[in-house]
Design an enzyme around this catalytic site. Structure first.
Site, mmCIF file in Angstrom:
data_model
loop_
_atom_site.group_PDB
_atom_site.id
_atom_site.type_symbol
_atom_site.label_atom_id
_atom_site.label_comp_id
_atom_site.label_asym_id
_atom_site.label_seq_id
_atom_site.Cartn_x
_atom_site.Cartn_y
_atom_site.Cartn_z
ATOM 1 N N CYS A 166 56.330 12.744 20.508
ATOM 2 C CA CYS A 166 57.296 11.695 20.832
ATOM 3 C C CYS A 166 56.489 10.414 21.038
ATOM 4 O O CYS A 166 55.459 10.429 21.701
ATOM 5 C CB CYS A 166 58.062 12.034 22.105
ATOM 6 S SG CYS A 166 59.341 10.834 22.507
ATOM 7 N N CYS A 180 40.860 39.901 62.548
ATOM 8 C CA CYS A 180 40.019 40.183 63.705
ATOM 9 C C CYS A 180 40.652 39.512 64.920
ATOM 10 O O CYS A 180 41.017 38.330 64.847
ATOM 11 C CB CYS A 180 38.611 39.626 63.458
ATOM 12 S SG CYS A 180 37.618 39.527 64.951
ATOM 13 N N CYS A 207 35.952 54.927 59.693
ATOM 14 C CA CYS A 207 36.714 55.241 60.882
ATOM 15 C C CYS A 207 37.416 54.014 61.420
ATOM 16 O O CYS A 207 37.349 52.934 60.852
ATOM 17 C CB CYS A 207 35.773 55.806 61.941
ATOM 18 S SG CYS A 207 34.618 54.577 62.521
#
Lengths: 223, 621
Positions: B303, B397, B410
């Site tokens: 265009c 944390c 664990c």
């Protein structure tokens, strides 16, 4: 005849006829658009005595677009990539003019070796080395010229670069480092090649040695 | 559907370049202000002049030739002031990035330096024989043309430059003209060899700029072609090394465009040259548009229209308006269709070239301003998927809030960053687990509860973001599916015409409704980005009320559109859909208008720093 071919042929012929400039252009294969240029290292520089070869590719739109050049011979120079031989030079980019020839471009390369531009580097590590300690940079450049470009080797008067043994390739000297520094960290148990790599990256040379803490080096080595 | 006035080449006449720069055009400017309310099928409607709605902006679409006329006006202006020809004026303006004021200032300060910098004249005045307005001493007057026997190329240049005072000296082995300089005469007697292609055939056509660096015309053509096509360079310098003289347009034209009536020697080459010349003119326009902040190119592929929007030219204006504009063309590709051709067609092929004048992120992100929209998109790109994953796979944390993934082992966790030891199950500190290691039975302990509180607080912001993001993404997804909806609706419209007595024009309500839903979903989508960044308070509540009303209305309408068509309930459906469409339109307008007014009034407060706004006064997340 194709204007590009005519021009390149004439340039090659001109270069052959010119005995004064010491610049040679040879064909690599049968194509006149892939060439090898060579010139002696300029006198009074660390490159003196070396023989430098350049890979030349003539693009389709030559001479209206710049010729593509890179070093075949390894060169230790701020504006030349120490790995690929790529060259940072304005006339190979936007300052190219169709009036420039292969010969004039090769002469420009030769003069680039005389006057490094560390502020517009192609190889940042080499440039850092140059700005940190020019004499150490020059020792390394001389060593590279010797082992890669058939140069005469380090001059006797300089005691600093005595670590470079002329017969075997000394990785420490290639990296532009001090033997003592490498030994210091290698003795901690790190592989020698890694120590060289890290110290080169950190620019562990000249005044920088005092600025970089040992912990910093070890931290890098542990990465 | 919105309709634009038909723009044509004449549009440019409307403009006055003063208005362009200053943005002083006001209520007179034509504007698109019938976005929503006009009836469908009214494709030829010319928009009335006058104030547009608060969420719309005044702009004008310009064709390439209209922009060229704007450029010419600037050039003529400079010609008039400096008394130079248009080629020089154009080079000067281009050098100064079309900043007339700065050019005039600098030129008045030091005309010689300006002319040299722009590549109009040589640095040392003794070399050339070109008269420029500032060099009036006698040694630089033009040698009379009669003393030369111009080659074809020369005469071409003379003809082109005859209106001006500039001329391009050429040297040719065949011409034995006398030149002002002895060196030159001697040189011209030798056989001319082009320094680029080494062609030395007699009768070689040569061209040179005022610097007299002569090259053969073939090389010039290749050079200009390579510069224009490969490098997209509009400032073409002399080929000689270090020569900074720039080719004026007339010179480039003489190289690329053959004289009228000249015999065609190489048709393919001439076609190529014509293309290069067209490209060169396009490059000039692009440079002009690029230098002018109140102009922007339509970003749609191939265009060539430009939009002028002085109201959104400055960065600060982007904090008060969302400059959604349209260049007026439709469709993708070379065949940009006019509305009349395309009006009846639904779908992407006929989409109008709508874009945001202020940013490249999305064509229409109303009601939210560019700065906040950009912030939001960046956040989404960085965050959305990652955020989802973090939410389901990690915990923070309880001491340093680092995000932690437990990938085995664990429950005794040690934060890598702060070395805090805690239990993965209860989040309490490990030290309190005593000997009950590896089996957490302390869930209700005070410290554990506190740690989990902190955890949920940090999770809340993530939840909040996901709330807005999911709704935003939902509308985006719906907008993507709009194409399918269009197709489905067209099918339904056909069915309706078959099963009921409704005519084509009477089923258009469906199309209108689909378009409205699509549009409103775009608005809704961006309201979520806006709401995410809005600071808590009454204003935000009002905003979200409006948002909720629109959302509800849109979903109702969508549902109606999806409902199956049965012959007997078509009239009721039609009534419902039409009513709902009008309602949705109103709601959409309220959201857009209220938000836009809020920006103008400075009503909105952000909870983050948005580009261009003051720092948030209160942070509330």
């Amino acid at each position: 005849m194709d204007a590009r071919l005519r021009r390149v042929n004439k340039e090659i012929a001109d270069c052959k006829n010119d005995k004064t400039s010491n610049i040679k252009i040879e064909l690599i294969d049968n194509s006149p658009f892939h060439l090898k240029g060579s010139f002696p290292g300029p006198e009074g520089t660390p490159y003196e005595g070396g023989h430098f070869e350049v890979d030349i590719v003539i693009p389709e739109s030559y001479p209206f677009q710049p010729v593509k050049m890179k070093f075949i011979t390894k060169v230790y120079h701020p504006n030349v990539s120490s790995a690929s031989g790529a060259i940072c030079l304005d006339i190979l980019k936007d300052a190219w003019s169709p009036v420039l020839t292969l010969k004039s471009t090769l002469i420009s390369l030769q003069s680039l070796l005389c006057s490094p531009e560390p502020n517009d580097p192609q190889d940042a590590e080499v440039a850092k080395h140059y700005t940190t300690s020019k004499s150490s940079f020059e020792d390394t450049a001389v060593y590279w010229t010797q082992i890669y470009a058939g140069g005469p080797g380090p001059k006797e008067k300089k005691g600093k670069s005595s670590s470079a043994k002329p017969d075997e390739r000394d990785e420490v000297a290639i990296a532009g480092l001090e033997e003592a520094h490498v030994n210091q960290f290698a003795s901690l148990g790190f592989p020698r090649s890694k120590v060289i790599d890290v110290l080169r990256r950190l620019n562990y040379r000249g005044a920088n040695v005092a600025k970089i803490t040992e912990d910093r080096v070890v931290e890098e080595l542990l990465k | 559907m919105s309709s634009d006035y038909e723009f044509s080449d004449d549009d440019g006449d409307y403009f006055d370049d003063e208005e362009m720069i200053d943005g002083t055009q006001d209520s007179e400017a034509q504007s698109e202000d019938d976005m929503d309310m006009d009836a469908f099928g009214d494709d030829f409607k010319v928009t009335p002049k006058g104030k547009c709605k608060s969420y719309e902006i005044e702009y004008e679409s310009l064709s390439q030739s209209a922009v060229e006329r704007l450029m010419q006006k600037d050039v003529d202006h400079i010609c008039g002031i400096f008394g130079v020809d248009s080629g020089i004026a154009s080079l000067l303006l281009r050098h100064m990035k079309w900043n007339k004021e700065r050019l005039i200032e600098k030129y008045m300060d030091n005309p010689t330096a300006m002319l040299v910098a722009a590549g109009v004249t040589m640095p040392e005045p003794v070399v050339t024989s070109t008269p420029t307005p500032i060099r009036t001493h006698s040694s630089h007057t033009t040698p009379t043309n009669t003393s030369r026997r111009p080659t074809r190329a020369t005469s071409k240049l003379m003809a082109l430059a005859s209106g001006s005072k500039s001329k391009s000296p050429t040297s040719s082995p065949t011409s034995s003209f006398t030149t002002p300089k002895a060196v030159k005469t001697a040189k011209s007697e030798e056989v001319f060899v082009c320094p680029i292609c080494f062609d030395d055939s007699p009768g070689l056509q040569t061209l040179a700029l005022d610097c007299e660096h002569a090259f053969c015309s073939t090389c010039w053509t290749s050079y200009v072609g390579s510069k224009v096509r490969d490098e997209a360079e509009h400032c073409i310098r002399c080929m000689a090394e270090g020569c900074a003289l720039a080719c004026p347009d007339s010179f480039i034209r003489s190289i690329l465009v053959p004289e009228p009536g000249a015999p065609i020697t190489d048709a393919a080459q001439e076609e190529e040259n014509a293309k290069t010349w067209a490209r060169f003119q396009e490059l000039l326009v692009r440079h002009f548009v690029g230098c002018n902040t109140s102009l922007k190119f339509c970003p749609y592929p191939s265009c060539t229209n430009t939009v002028s929007c002085p109201a959104a030219a400055s960065k600060i204006s982007l904090t008060t308006v969302v400059p959604t504009v349209s260049c007026g063309a439709r469709g993708i590709g070379g065949q940009a269709m006019t509305q009349s051709q395309q009006g009846s067609q639904l779908g992407i092929g006929g989409k109008e070239h709508k874009f945001c004048f202020g940013c490249p992120i999305e064509s229409d992100h109303r009601p939210v301003v560019c700065g906040a929209a950009k912030l939001w998109l960046k956040k989404c790109r960085d965050d959305s998927e990652t955020a989802n994953w973090i939410k389901s796979n990690t915990k923070e944390c309880s001491q340093c809030q680092s995000t932690i993934e437990k990938n085995g082992g664990c429950n005794h966790m040690t934060c890598k960053k702060c070395k805090h030891e805690f239990c993965w199950v209860c989040m309490g500190p490990w030290s309190e687990h005593g000997t009950a290691w590896y089996s957490c039975n302390r869930y209700d302990e005070q410290t554990g509860v506190e740690a989990r509180d902190a955890q949920s607080k940090s999770r809340a912001s993530l939840e909040r973001y996901l709330h807005y993001y999911n709704r935003w993404a939902n509308h985006e997804q719906s907008a993507k599916l709009a194409l399918d909806l269009y197709a489905k609706t067209e099918k339904k419209m056909e069915d309706m015409q078959i099963t009921s007595a409704l005519t084509w024009i009477e089923v258009q309500f469906m199309k209108k409704a689909v378009e409205e839903v699509d549009k409103c979903r775009m608005t809704l989508k961006w309201t979520y980005a806006m709401a995410y960044y809005l600071a808590k308070g009454n204003q935000k509540d009002l905003f979200e009320d409006n948002q909720r009303d629109l959302e509800r209305a849109v979903e109702d309408l969508s549902e109606l559109l999806e409902s199956p068509i049965e012959a007997e309930n078509i009239p009721t459906l039609r009534q419902k859909v039409t009513d709902k469409t009008v309602y949705v339109q109103k709601r959409n307008e309220i959201v857009l208008e209220d938000t836009a007014n809020g920006f103008v009034e400075g009503r909105w407060r952000w909870n983050v720093t948005v580009d261009g706004f003051d720092d948030p006064t209160e942070v509330a997340i």
